[in-house]
Design a protein around this motif. Structure first.
Motif, PDB file in Angstrom:
ATOM      1  N   ARG A  55      10.806 -33.566  19.258  1.00 57.61           N
ATOM      2  CA  ARG A  55       9.616 -33.009  18.606  1.00 57.61           C
ATOM      3  C   ARG A  55       9.983 -32.423  17.243  1.00 57.61           C
ATOM      4  O   ARG A  55      11.087 -31.953  17.031  1.00 57.61           O
ATOM      5  CB  ARG A  55       8.999 -31.895  19.460  1.00 57.61           C
ATOM      6  CG  ARG A  55       8.438 -32.370  20.769  1.00 57.61           C
ATOM      7  CD  ARG A  55       7.964 -31.210  21.638  1.00 57.61           C
ATOM      8  NE  ARG A  55       9.080 -30.305  21.895  1.00 57.61           N
ATOM      9  CZ  ARG A  55       8.980 -28.976  21.931  1.00 57.61           C
ATOM     10  NH1 ARG A  55       7.820 -28.376  21.740  1.00 57.61           N
ATOM     11  NH2 ARG A  55      10.037 -28.238  22.171  1.00 57.61           N
ATOM     12  N   TYR A  56       9.028 -32.433  16.347  1.00 52.67           N
ATOM     13  CA  TYR A  56       9.308 -31.865  15.038  1.00 52.67           C
ATOM     14  C   TYR A  56       9.266 -30.345  15.096  1.00 52.67           C
ATOM     15  O   TYR A  56       8.754 -29.746  16.042  1.00 52.67           O
ATOM     16  CB  TYR A  56       8.422 -32.472  13.947  1.00 52.67           C
ATOM     17  CG  TYR A  56       6.926 -32.410  14.187  1.00 52.67           C
ATOM     18  CD1 TYR A  56       6.192 -31.307  13.776  1.00 52.67           C
ATOM     19  CD2 TYR A  56       6.259 -33.469  14.792  1.00 52.67           C
ATOM     20  CE1 TYR A  56       4.829 -31.253  13.969  1.00 52.67           C
ATOM     21  CE2 TYR A  56       4.893 -33.422  14.995  1.00 52.67           C
ATOM     22  CZ  TYR A  56       4.177 -32.311  14.576  1.00 52.67           C
ATOM     23  OH  TYR A  56       2.825 -32.258  14.778  1.00 52.67           O
ATOM     24  N   GLN A  57       9.855 -29.729  14.104  1.00 51.15           N
ATOM     25  CA  GLN A  57      10.109 -28.295  14.092  1.00 51.15           C
ATOM     26  C   GLN A  57       8.864 -27.445  14.350  1.00 51.15           C
ATOM     27  O   GLN A  57       8.926 -26.473  15.111  1.00 51.15           O
ATOM     28  CB  GLN A  57      10.741 -27.891  12.766  1.00 51.15           C
ATOM     29  CG  GLN A  57      11.126 -26.433  12.714  1.00 51.15           C
ATOM     30  CD  GLN A  57      11.857 -26.067  11.433  1.00 51.15           C
ATOM     31  OE1 GLN A  57      12.267 -26.928  10.671  1.00 51.15           O
ATOM     32  NE2 GLN A  57      12.017 -24.788  11.198  1.00 51.15           N
ATOM     33  N   ALA A  58       7.752 -27.773  13.742  1.00 52.17           N
ATOM     34  CA  ALA A  58       6.546 -26.961  13.923  1.00 52.17           C
ATOM     35  C   ALA A  58       6.117 -26.892  15.391  1.00 52.17           C
ATOM     36  O   ALA A  58       5.686 -25.838  15.863  1.00 52.17           O
ATOM     37  CB  ALA A  58       5.405 -27.503  13.056  1.00 52.17           C
ATOM     38  N   LEU A  59       6.262 -27.995  16.120  1.00 53.76           N
ATOM     39  CA  LEU A  59       5.915 -27.987  17.546  1.00 53.76           C
ATOM     40  C   LEU A  59       6.911 -27.165  18.351  1.00 53.76           C
ATOM     41  O   LEU A  59       6.525 -26.459  19.288  1.00 53.76           O
ATOM     42  CB  LEU A  59       5.839 -29.409  18.095  1.00 53.76           C
ATOM     43  CG  LEU A  59       4.649 -30.238  17.635  1.00 53.76           C
ATOM     44  CD1 LEU A  59       4.744 -31.655  18.182  1.00 53.76           C
ATOM     45  CD2 LEU A  59       3.336 -29.594  18.055  1.00 53.76           C
ATOM     46  N   ARG A  60       8.188 -27.266  17.998  1.00 53.86           N
ATOM     47  CA  ARG A  60       9.193 -26.459  18.708  1.00 53.86           C
ATOM     48  C   ARG A  60       8.946 -24.975  18.472  1.00 53.86           C
ATOM     49  O   ARG A  60       9.057 -24.170  19.396  1.00 53.86           O
ATOM     50  CB  ARG A  60      10.599 -26.853  18.268  1.00 53.86           C
ATOM     51  CG  ARG A  60      10.965 -28.285  18.634  1.00 53.86           C
ATOM     52  CD  ARG A  60      12.440 -28.591  18.419  1.00 53.86           C
ATOM     53  NE  ARG A  60      12.967 -28.197  17.140  1.00 53.86           N
ATOM     54  CZ  ARG A  60      13.070 -28.978  16.068  1.00 53.86           C
ATOM     55  NH1 ARG A  60      12.661 -30.240  16.127  1.00 53.86           N
ATOM     56  NH2 ARG A  60      13.605 -28.524  14.945  1.00 53.86           N
ATOM     57  N   GLU A  61       8.599 -24.621  17.249  1.00 56.19           N
ATOM     58  CA  GLU A  61       8.315 -23.216  16.939  1.00 56.19           C
ATOM     59  C   GLU A  61       7.060 -22.739  17.658  1.00 56.19           C
ATOM     60  O   GLU A  61       7.023 -21.634  18.186  1.00 56.19           O
ATOM     61  CB  GLU A  61       8.149 -23.029  15.429  1.00 56.19           C
ATOM     62  CG  GLU A  61       9.450 -23.170  14.676  1.00 56.19           C
ATOM     63  CD  GLU A  61       9.252 -23.122  13.161  1.00 56.19           C
ATOM     64  OE1 GLU A  61       8.107 -22.917  12.683  1.00 56.19           O
ATOM     65  OE2 GLU A  61      10.258 -23.282  12.454  1.00 56.19           O
ATOM     66  N   ARG A  62       6.041 -23.585  17.700  1.00 53.57           N
ATOM     67  CA  ARG A  62       4.772 -23.209  18.317  1.00 53.57           C
ATOM     68  C   ARG A  62       4.871 -23.091  19.825  1.00 53.57           C
ATOM     69  O   ARG A  62       4.392 -22.127  20.432  1.00 53.57           O
ATOM     70  CB  ARG A  62       3.705 -24.236  17.947  1.00 53.57           C
ATOM     71  CG  ARG A  62       2.305 -23.893  18.500  1.00 53.57           C
ATOM     72  CD  ARG A  62       1.330 -25.023  18.312  1.00 53.57           C
ATOM     73  NE  ARG A  62       1.589 -26.052  19.330  1.00 53.57           N
ATOM     74  CZ  ARG A  62       1.012 -27.246  19.335  1.00 53.57           C
ATOM     75  NH1 ARG A  62       0.180 -27.586  18.374  1.00 53.57           N
ATOM     76  NH2 ARG A  62       1.291 -28.119  20.288  1.00 53.57           N
ATOM     77  N   ASP A  63       5.508 -24.091  20.464  1.00 59.55           N
ATOM     78  CA  ASP A  63       5.459 -24.194  21.919  1.00 59.55           C
ATOM     79  C   ASP A  63       6.725 -23.765  22.644  1.00 59.55           C
ATOM     80  O   ASP A  63       6.707 -23.556  23.843  1.00 59.55           O
ATOM     81  CB  ASP A  63       5.144 -25.637  22.328  1.00 59.55           C
ATOM     82  CG  ASP A  63       3.749 -26.060  21.899  1.00 59.55           C
ATOM     83  OD1 ASP A  63       2.887 -25.188  21.693  1.00 59.55           O
ATOM     84  OD2 ASP A  63       3.526 -27.280  21.770  1.00 59.55           O
ATOM     85  N   GLY A  64       7.839 -23.678  21.934  1.00 58.69           N
ATOM     86  CA  GLY A  64       9.090 -23.276  22.563  1.00 58.69           C
ATOM     87  C   GLY A  64      10.039 -24.440  22.773  1.00 58.69           C
ATOM     88  O   GLY A  64       9.767 -25.571  22.373  1.00 58.69           O
ATOM     89  N   LEU A  65      11.139 -24.129  23.415  1.00 57.58           N
ATOM     90  CA  LEU A  65      12.231 -25.073  23.628  1.00 57.58           C
ATOM     91  C   LEU A  65      12.602 -25.128  25.103  1.00 57.58           C
ATOM     92  O   LEU A  65      12.436 -24.150  25.833  1.00 57.58           O
ATOM     93  CB  LEU A  65      13.474 -24.632  22.845  1.00 57.58           C
ATOM     94  CG  LEU A  65      13.330 -24.503  21.335  1.00 57.58           C
ATOM     95  CD1 LEU A  65      14.506 -23.733  20.753  1.00 57.58           C
ATOM     96  CD2 LEU A  65      13.226 -25.885  20.719  1.00 57.58           C
TER      97      LEU A  65
END
Length: 150
Positions: A55-65
């Motif tokens: 996933r791209y960074q914005a999705l990782r930041e928004r939803d977590g890891l």
């Protein structure tokens, strides 16, 4: 039929490839391996499989890891997971590595898994429903890292 010339000389005919829609393409590539659901991906990870979050960074930041997942941007995936490549990740230990590719909803990861198969990673698969299915199943997620703004 179109033609194509190379630097060495004569024009050679090129047979056009029949166009295919994305839904049909997904069907075709998914027929080449068995996809896993969130619980199966979690179990595979516990058994040593490598989870790869594309996933791209914005999705990782928004939803977590997903804890322990290797984060590799989609445009770098083949270079980072080719066990014979000069830009491979340390985790890319061999062609027999079990890899579960995870995108946001389970579409891009299917194409990515098929690409890994082309590199000889015959045990590559992807997570049906992607990260959203993982999260919905109540499996471990940690907050994504938000970059510091200076």
């Amino acid at each position: 039929m179109s033609a194509q010339a190379d630097a060495s000389g004569p024009v050679t005919p090129v047979t056009p490839i029949a166009p295919v829609g994305i839904d049909e393409l997904l069907e075709r590539v998914r027929a080449g391996y068995t996809r896993v659901d969130a619980q199966e991906a979690y179990a595979a990870s516990s058994a040593g499989a490598l989870l790869v979050d594309i996933r791209y960074q914005a999705l990782r930041e928004r939803d977590g890891l997903i804890p322990g997942a290797l984060v590799v941007e989609r445009n770098e995936l083949e270079w980072r997971l080719d066990p014979t490549g000069s830009h491979r990740a340390a985790e890319a230990t061999g062609h027999d590595l079990r890899v579960v590719v995870i995108c946001n909803e389970g579409y891009a990861s299917s194409l990515a898994a098929a690409s890994l198969h082309s590199l000889g990673l015959h045990r590559a698969t992807d997570l049906t429903g992607g990260f959203q299915a993982w999260k919905s199943a109540g499996l471990p997620v940690v907050p994504g890292v938000t970059p510091a703004h200076g």
